[in-house]
Design an enzyme around this catalytic site. Structure first.
Site, PDB file in Angstrom:
ATOM      1  N   ASP A   1       0.800  -1.290  -0.149  1.00 31.27           N
ATOM      2  CA  ASP A   1      -0.026  -0.136   0.027  1.00 31.27           C
ATOM      3  C   ASP A   1       0.862   1.155   0.020  1.00 31.27           C
ATOM      4  OD1 ASP A   1      -2.626   0.676  -0.431  1.00 31.27           O
ATOM      5  OD2 ASP A   1      -2.866   1.258   1.596  1.00 31.27           O
TER       6      ASP A   1
ATOM      7  N   GLU B   1      -0.133  10.934   5.329  1.00 29.80           N
ATOM      8  CA  GLU B   1      -0.287   9.399   5.331  1.00 29.80           C
ATOM      9  C   GLU B   1       0.971   8.737   4.868  1.00 29.80           C
ATOM     10  OE1 GLU B   1      -4.042   8.320   3.573  1.00 29.80           O
ATOM     11  OE2 GLU B   1      -2.813   6.825   2.460  1.00 29.80           O
TER      12      GLU B   1
ATOM     13  N   GLU C   1     -11.128   6.161  -2.603  1.00 24.22           N
ATOM     14  CA  GLU C   1     -11.017   6.444  -1.117  1.00 24.22           C
ATOM     15  C   GLU C   1     -12.420   5.862  -0.381  1.00 24.22           C
ATOM     16  OE1 GLU C   1      -8.535   7.810  -0.507  1.00 24.22           O
ATOM     17  OE2 GLU C   1      -8.587   9.857  -0.625  1.00 24.22           O
TER      18      GLU C   1
ATOM     19  N   GLU D   1      -9.346  -2.694  -6.565  1.00 23.90           N
ATOM     20  CA  GLU D   1      -9.316  -2.966  -5.264  1.00 23.90           C
ATOM     21  C   GLU D   1      -9.387  -4.488  -4.813  1.00 23.90           C
ATOM     22  OE1 GLU D   1      -8.682  -0.701  -2.613  1.00 23.90           O
ATOM     23  OE2 GLU D   1      -8.488   1.043  -4.061  1.00 23.90           O
TER      24      GLU D   1
HETATM   25  C1  LIG Z   1      -5.322   0.215  -2.768  1.00 22.57           C
HETATM   26  C2  LIG Z   1      -5.683   1.488  -2.196  1.00 22.57           C
HETATM   27  N1  LIG Z   1      -6.671   2.027  -2.413  1.00 22.57           N
HETATM   28  C3  LIG Z   1      -7.367   2.969  -1.604  1.00 22.57           C
HETATM   29  C4  LIG Z   1      -6.435   3.665  -0.570  1.00 22.57           C
HETATM   30  C5  LIG Z   1      -7.153   4.949   0.055  1.00 22.57           C
HETATM   31  N2  LIG Z   1      -6.424   6.044  -0.324  1.00 22.57           N
HETATM   32  C6  LIG Z   1      -5.409   6.663   0.086  1.00 22.57           C
HETATM   33  O1  LIG Z   1      -4.816   6.281   1.024  1.00 22.57           O
HETATM   34  C7  LIG Z   1      -5.267   3.256  -0.528  1.00 22.57           C
HETATM   35  N3  LIG Z   1      -4.502   3.618   0.408  1.00 22.57           N
HETATM   36  N4  LIG Z   1      -4.936   2.013  -1.123  1.00 22.57           N
END
Ligand SMILES: Cc1ncc(CNC=O)c(N)n1
EC number: 3.5.99.2
Length: 225
Positions: free
Chosen positions: A51, A92, A144, A214
């Site tokens: 991530d 973040e 998000e 996702e």
């Molecule tokens: C794979 C993925 N999708 C969405 C997010 C959330 N957005 C930012 O942090 C994230 N961190 N990772």
């Protein structure tokens, strides 16, 4: 029936139509295992490393969205909402570094997996000036919202999320982030209402692809590849 369907906002309509796909992204076995406390910590560490790589690629995507909003948006407040997203992302990136060191995950030696590379490549395709603001902001909301829904569920009534993972869940599952996602959804709906048919169908296809990416992203936590 047709009348009420017409009045229904686009995003809600799509979430109803593609509910199975949306649920597979927001109630994935990985996040469900966090919620029920059975999570394999090596799966969590794999997710963390991957991530971080994704989030680094997300920065230029939001920057491109800011540029599209500045050029195309009919509402000045969109810029402020997106700028808030950039500010949160700055925080973040620091959080990922701290969290990785806490779990002894080496970010510099983490190799991006295939699903991650493909998702990042998809993000890059959305950065093109050819891609309409409406399509890009719909993708942004969806990206998000999946994290918000997934991690808020890990904190809701009856969850048995391990103490050491609560901070991660709070990061995306907190009410402020929920409010922010709601604002993004409103922006997307407002734009979609004013859009011609071809943009609307591109936005819908983009939303579905985000949800598929996702799911594949969560799947990487299994570490089978
Ligand atoms: C794979 C993925 N999708 C969405 C997010 C959330 N957005 C930012 O942090 C994230 N961190 N990772």
């Amino acid at each position: 029936m047709e009348e009420s369907n017409k009045e229904m906002l686009m995003i809600q309509k799509w979430l109803n139509q593609h509910n199975e796909l949306y649920t597979s992204a927001t109630r994935h076995p990985f996040t469900l295992s966090i919620r029920d406390g059975s999570v394999d910590l090596s799966a969590f560490k794999r997710w963390l490393g991957q991530d971080y790589i994704f989030v680094r690629a997300f920065v230029p995507f939001i920057a491109s969205l800011l540029l599209k909003a500045w050029k195309e948006s009919d509402d000045d407040s969109d810029i402020e909402v997106i700028l808030g997203g950039i500010a949160a992302l700055n925080d973040e990136v620091s959080w990922f570094k701290r969290e990785a060191s806490k779990w002894s995950v080496s970010l510099s030696s983490t190799v991006p997996q295939k699903a991650n590379l493909e998702y990042c490549r998809f993000l890059e395709s959305l950065m093109s000036p050819e891609v309409d603001y409406t399509v890009a902001v719909t993708a942004f909301w969806a990206i998000e919202a999946v994290y918000q829904e997934s991690y808020a569920h890990c904190l809701s009534d009856g969850s048995k999320t391990p103490e050491e993972l609560k901070e991660t869940c709070q990061r995306w599952g907190n009410d402020g982030f929920g409010q922010y996602c709601h604002t993004l959804q409103n922006i997307a709906n407002r734009r979609l209402e004013k859009s011609p048919e071809d943009i609307i169908s591109k936005a819908e296809a983009t939303l579905m692809r985000v949800l598929e990416y996702e799911v594949e992203f969560w799947n990487m936590s299994r570490g089978e590849t």
